[in-house]
Design a protein around this motif. Structure first.
Motif, PDB file in Angstrom:
ATOM      1  N   ASP A 223       0.812  -1.212   0.000  1.00  0.00           N
ATOM      2  CA  ASP A 223       0.000   0.000   0.000  1.00  0.00           C
ATOM      3  C   ASP A 223       0.847   1.265   0.000  1.00  0.00           C
ATOM      4  O   ASP A 223       0.331   2.361  -0.200  1.00  0.00           O
ATOM      5  CB  ASP A 223      -0.938   0.015   1.218  1.00  0.00           C
ATOM      6  N   TYR A 242      -0.785 -10.233  -1.809  1.00  0.00           N
ATOM      7  CA  TYR A 242      -1.423  -8.972  -1.409  1.00  0.00           C
ATOM      8  C   TYR A 242      -2.706  -8.737  -2.203  1.00  0.00           C
ATOM      9  O   TYR A 242      -3.761  -8.402  -1.635  1.00  0.00           O
ATOM     10  CB  TYR A 242      -0.429  -7.831  -1.617  1.00  0.00           C
ATOM     11  N   ASN A 246      -6.528  -8.702  -0.588  1.00  0.00           N
ATOM     12  CA  ASN A 246      -7.443  -7.582  -0.775  1.00  0.00           C
ATOM     13  C   ASN A 246      -8.757  -8.050  -1.402  1.00  0.00           C
ATOM     14  O   ASN A 246      -9.841  -7.617  -1.002  1.00  0.00           O
ATOM     15  CB  ASN A 246      -6.800  -6.510  -1.651  1.00  0.00           C
ATOM     16  N   ARG A 250     -12.389  -7.744   0.326  1.00  0.00           N
ATOM     17  CA  ARG A 250     -13.421  -6.945  -0.342  1.00  0.00           C
ATOM     18  C   ARG A 250     -14.678  -7.780  -0.561  1.00  0.00           C
ATOM     19  O   ARG A 250     -15.799  -7.307  -0.310  1.00  0.00           O
ATOM     20  CB  ARG A 250     -12.893  -6.416  -1.678  1.00  0.00           C
ATOM     21  N   LEU A 279      -9.457   0.169   3.214  1.00  0.00           N
ATOM     22  CA  LEU A 279      -8.175  -0.496   3.102  1.00  0.00           C
ATOM     23  C   LEU A 279      -8.062  -1.656   4.089  1.00  0.00           C
ATOM     24  O   LEU A 279      -8.576  -1.578   5.201  1.00  0.00           O
ATOM     25  CB  LEU A 279      -7.034   0.493   3.369  1.00  0.00           C
ATOM     26  N   VAL A 280      -7.367  -2.687   3.674  1.00  0.00           N
ATOM     27  CA  VAL A 280      -7.039  -3.792   4.572  1.00  0.00           C
ATOM     28  C   VAL A 280      -5.956  -3.327   5.543  1.00  0.00           C
ATOM     29  O   VAL A 280      -5.022  -2.620   5.169  1.00  0.00           O
ATOM     30  CB  VAL A 280      -6.547  -5.012   3.777  1.00  0.00           C
TER      31      VAL A 280
END
Length: 419
Positions: A223, A242, A246, A250, A279-280
């Protein structure tokens, strides 16, 4: 001896090389600063506070924006109202200094003209029978409450595209019920740098890995920005993991109605500049704490899930992180070409009890450290931009694209005002 005339504000902006930063004078000149305050803090919507600043009827929060002063008021009907902090008699400040107070009515300290919380003039002695009090109400300020955020615009004609921010952010904030919060802690930090450098620093995380150990503990490394050049097989596997994480988060969040998608309103055509995304969070995916677990066991609103990541939003004078257990709301106010006030508020559930539901140090330590680190970075950068040797270098297209976008937006907003 001839003297080279100073470039105008417009000439300074036009001298920027695309993909690079602004020349140093744009951060230090008083005339540029005055234009900035007028265009970006008087004519556009800015964040000026949160609803928890004025929790009860009669509460007042006074905020200074350049030469202007405004009073944010909770009226008797629980509505948020905002007025110019100027008595309609001879201009005295009604609230003498910035900060919070609780009042029954708004009373001018000079001649005791007295105003109701709805702004109407209630009492003015020695003005004669022909004096019409209805013509001397306090001057209202355009106000929009979105979540817990109090946006104001000092212009007589506020940009209409605040409606887009309201449309996008209202459903994202809704599960967290941010108006049911209180301020657990707040801080004020004066950064020794121009407001544009403060916001540029906030819009990129190129610097994060080396300077923000507390904050990056809860961030996924990708990120910060992802540059594929020269990466090995292991690094690419990590990136694929990653992306997959995500996607799983989501899908999970959206199945329960939480909005996740990235939304940007940043280009040259918009007045109200903002960006948002869920955001994670690294580790437990719960909160921006050193453990990545919640700082408050009393979650916001009626939430039951702790692992809801971070609803991130920023605009041209603010940034916000909303998690399941608390929110960090920060905004800036320009003081001088080389001075910027950063005001940060930590919000928790209105019924959360310190020492029972949350520990204050755990709640605040990440962003207290981050804010101070950012202040040091901004001061050092501002100083460097004033060195005769400074020549703006290129932005990274992988990690600093929003900065070039900000420069273009800044340019467009000045042009719209004939600057």
């Amino acid at each position: 001896m001839s003297v080279t005339p100073l470039k105008t504000h417009r000439e300074l902006v036009d001298s920027r090389v695309p993909g690079c930063g602004f020349p140093g004078d744009i951060f230090s000149r008083q005339d540029v600063f005055d234009n900035d305050v007028d265009v970006f803090f008087n004519k556009l919507w800015i964040l000026a506070g949160v609803t928890a600043d004025v929790p009860e009827p009669g509460d007042v929060s006074t905020v200074e924006v350049g030469k202007a002063s405004i009073m944010i008021v909770r009226d008797d009907d629980e509505n948020i109202r905002t007025y110019r902090n100027v008595c309609r008699h001879r201009g005295s400040r009604i609230m003498k200094q910035a900060g919070k107070a609780s009042v029954g009515m708004l009373v001018c300290p000079y001649h005791q003209w007295t105003y109701e919380l709805d702004g109407s003039l209630k009492h003015a002695t020695h003005m004669g029978q022909d004096f019409d009090k209805t013509c001397k109400s306090l001057i209202p300020v355009h106000t929009k409450v979105i979540g817990a955020h109090i946006f104001v615009c000092l212009s007589d004609e506020p940009p209409e595209d605040i409606a887009k921010l309201e449309q996008v952010m209202t459903p994202r904030f809704a599960p967290h019920q941010m108006q049911r919060t209180k301020i657990a802690f707040e801080s004020e930090l004066i950064e020794n740098g121009n407001w544009k450098l403060v916001m540029e620093n906030n819009r990129e995380c190129y610097h994060c890995e080396g300077t923000h150990p507390e904050l990056t503990n809860s961030f996924l490394p990708e990120d910060f920005g992802f540059c594929p050049d020269g990466l090995g097989e292991e690094a690419m596997k990590n990136y694929d993991a990653y992306v997959a994480r995500n996607a799983r988060n989501r899908e999970d969040w959206e199945s329960e109605g939480y909005i996740c998608e990235l939304f940007e309103s940043l280009d040259e055509s918009v007045h109200t500049n903002f960006r948002t995304q869920r955001l994670v969070i690294a580790g437990s995916n719960e909160s921006q704490t050193l453990s990545t677990k919640v700082a408050s066991t009393k979650l916001l609103g009626d939430l039951q899930r702790r692992d809801l990541g971070d609803v991130h939003m920023w605009g041209h004078n603010s940034w916000t992180h909303v998690m399941s257990d608390h929110s960090i709301v920060a905004f800036i106010l320009p003081i001088a070409p080389d001075k910027t006030l950063v005001r940060t508020k930590w919000l928790v559930h209105e019924d959360a009890v310190e020492g029972v539901d949350y520990d204050l140090r755990t709640l605040t330590e990440v962003w207290l450290a981050t804010n101070q680190q950012d202040a040091d970075l901004v001061a050092n950068t501002h100083s460097g931009t004033q060195d005769p040797a400074y020549i703006p270098g290129p932005y990274s297209k992988y990690t600093e694209a929003p900065l070039d976008q900000f420069c273009r937006w800044y340019d467009a907003r000045l042009k719209a005002q004939g600057i």
